[in-house]
Design an enzyme around this catalytic site. Sequence first.
Site, PDB file in Angstrom:
ATOM      1  N   SER A  99      -5.968   6.898   5.466  1.00 30.54           N
ATOM      2  CA  SER A  99      -4.944   7.620   4.711  1.00 30.54           C
ATOM      3  C   SER A  99      -5.263   9.105   4.577  1.00 30.54           C
ATOM      4  O   SER A  99      -6.418   9.524   4.641  1.00 30.54           O
ATOM      5  CB  SER A  99      -4.807   7.029   3.306  1.00 30.54           C
ATOM      6  OG  SER A  99      -4.665   5.633   3.371  1.00 30.54           O
TER       7      SER A  99
HETATM    8  N1  SAH Z   1      -7.753   1.929   2.935  1.00 33.79           N
HETATM    9  C1  SAH Z   1      -7.915   2.267   4.343  1.00 33.79           C
HETATM   10  C2  SAH Z   1      -6.610   2.574   5.053  1.00 33.79           C
HETATM   11  C3  SAH Z   1      -5.758   1.399   5.130  1.00 33.79           C
HETATM   12  S1  SAH Z   1      -4.703   1.256   6.536  1.00 33.79           S
HETATM   13  C4  SAH Z   1      -8.880   3.397   4.527  1.00 33.79           C
HETATM   14  O1  SAH Z   1      -9.353   3.978   3.534  1.00 33.79           O
HETATM   15  O2  SAH Z   1      -9.195   3.718   5.678  1.00 33.79           O
HETATM   16  C5  SAH Z   1      -4.129  -0.349   6.113  1.00 33.79           C
HETATM   17  C6  SAH Z   1      -5.050  -1.458   6.486  1.00 33.79           C
HETATM   18  O3  SAH Z   1      -4.511  -2.650   5.933  1.00 33.79           O
HETATM   19  C7  SAH Z   1      -5.184  -1.690   7.984  1.00 33.79           C
HETATM   20  O4  SAH Z   1      -6.520  -1.642   8.354  1.00 33.79           O
HETATM   21  C8  SAH Z   1      -4.573  -3.078   8.190  1.00 33.79           C
HETATM   22  O5  SAH Z   1      -5.229  -3.823   9.215  1.00 33.79           O
HETATM   23  C9  SAH Z   1      -4.796  -3.713   6.828  1.00 33.79           C
HETATM   24  N2  SAH Z   1      -3.925  -4.825   6.491  1.00 33.79           N
HETATM   25  C10 SAH Z   1      -2.609  -4.989   6.760  1.00 33.79           C
HETATM   26  N3  SAH Z   1      -2.167  -6.174   6.269  1.00 33.79           N
HETATM   27  C11 SAH Z   1      -3.248  -6.769   5.675  1.00 33.79           C
HETATM   28  C12 SAH Z   1      -3.450  -8.015   4.994  1.00 33.79           C
HETATM   29  N4  SAH Z   1      -2.456  -8.893   4.816  1.00 33.79           N
HETATM   30  N5  SAH Z   1      -4.679  -8.286   4.526  1.00 33.79           N
HETATM   31  C13 SAH Z   1      -5.704  -7.421   4.695  1.00 33.79           C
HETATM   32  N6  SAH Z   1      -5.578  -6.235   5.336  1.00 33.79           N
HETATM   33  C14 SAH Z   1      -4.358  -5.912   5.812  1.00 33.79           C
END
Ligand code: SAH
Length: 215
Positions: free
Chosen positions: A60
């Site tokens: 992000s």
């Molecule tokens: N917090 C992260 C950025 C998140 S991007 C950081 O600091 O880098 C969103 C993430 O959510 C992605 O890696 C994606 O694979 C994950 N994601 C999407 N759906 C999900 C689910 N149902 N359970 C766990 N992770 C999930």
Amino acid sequence: MTQVEDRARLILEMRRSGIVDKTILDVMERVPRELFVPETFREHAYENSALPIDKGQTISQPMIVALMTLALDVDKRVKVLEIGTGSGYQAVILSHLCRRVYTIERHRELLKQAEQRFTDLRRHNITSKTGDGGLGWPEQAPFQRIMVTAAAADIPPVLVDQLAVGGIMVVPVGEHRDHQDLLKVTKTDNGIDVEDLGPVRFVPLLPGTGDRQGY
Ligand code: SAH
């Protein structure tokens, strides 16, 4: 410009945009964001933008990390659940501000890389696992705080169930790919209060785990 100067410039930019919480800014100044992005994007690590990580996901934008952390209203007593570990950056920021962070990622490969960063940075108060974050982490519930870093179609009822009364969940909600609303959900004795913090853009919260389903 050196990375130290780049980092200081980013913090200044965030302060000018209204992030005045010194504790959060200090932590963001200390955590080396360049360790969380792929080699090819390292020189952009201190620009105020989201950057691609593996598996078509993103780390992000720093301003959004600051805003979500601020909205979560954390302190050293709280236990936090994060959904969507991604690079692990947000989890590390939270780990400096909370008692313990539980974080779930659906892509095993991304989680492995994030866990290596937790070890390298000696963040011993982060517990992580691969799984469907939409199911929460029932064995560890209730949580005083929950942060969802992927866009949900609706406020996930399962996660509301795992939130302590008086607890706060920050979650991007909306079906649109390009924008969602960042919601601050406070659990009360008889339901939830919802505050709209404005538009954000996140990758979607998907069901299941990525490795099994191949996306
Ligand atoms: N917090 C992260 C950025 C998140 S991007 C950081 O600091 O880098 C969103 C993430 O959510 C992605 O890696 C994606 O694979 C994950 N994601 C999407 N759906 C999900 C689910 N149902 N359970 C766990 N992770 C999930």
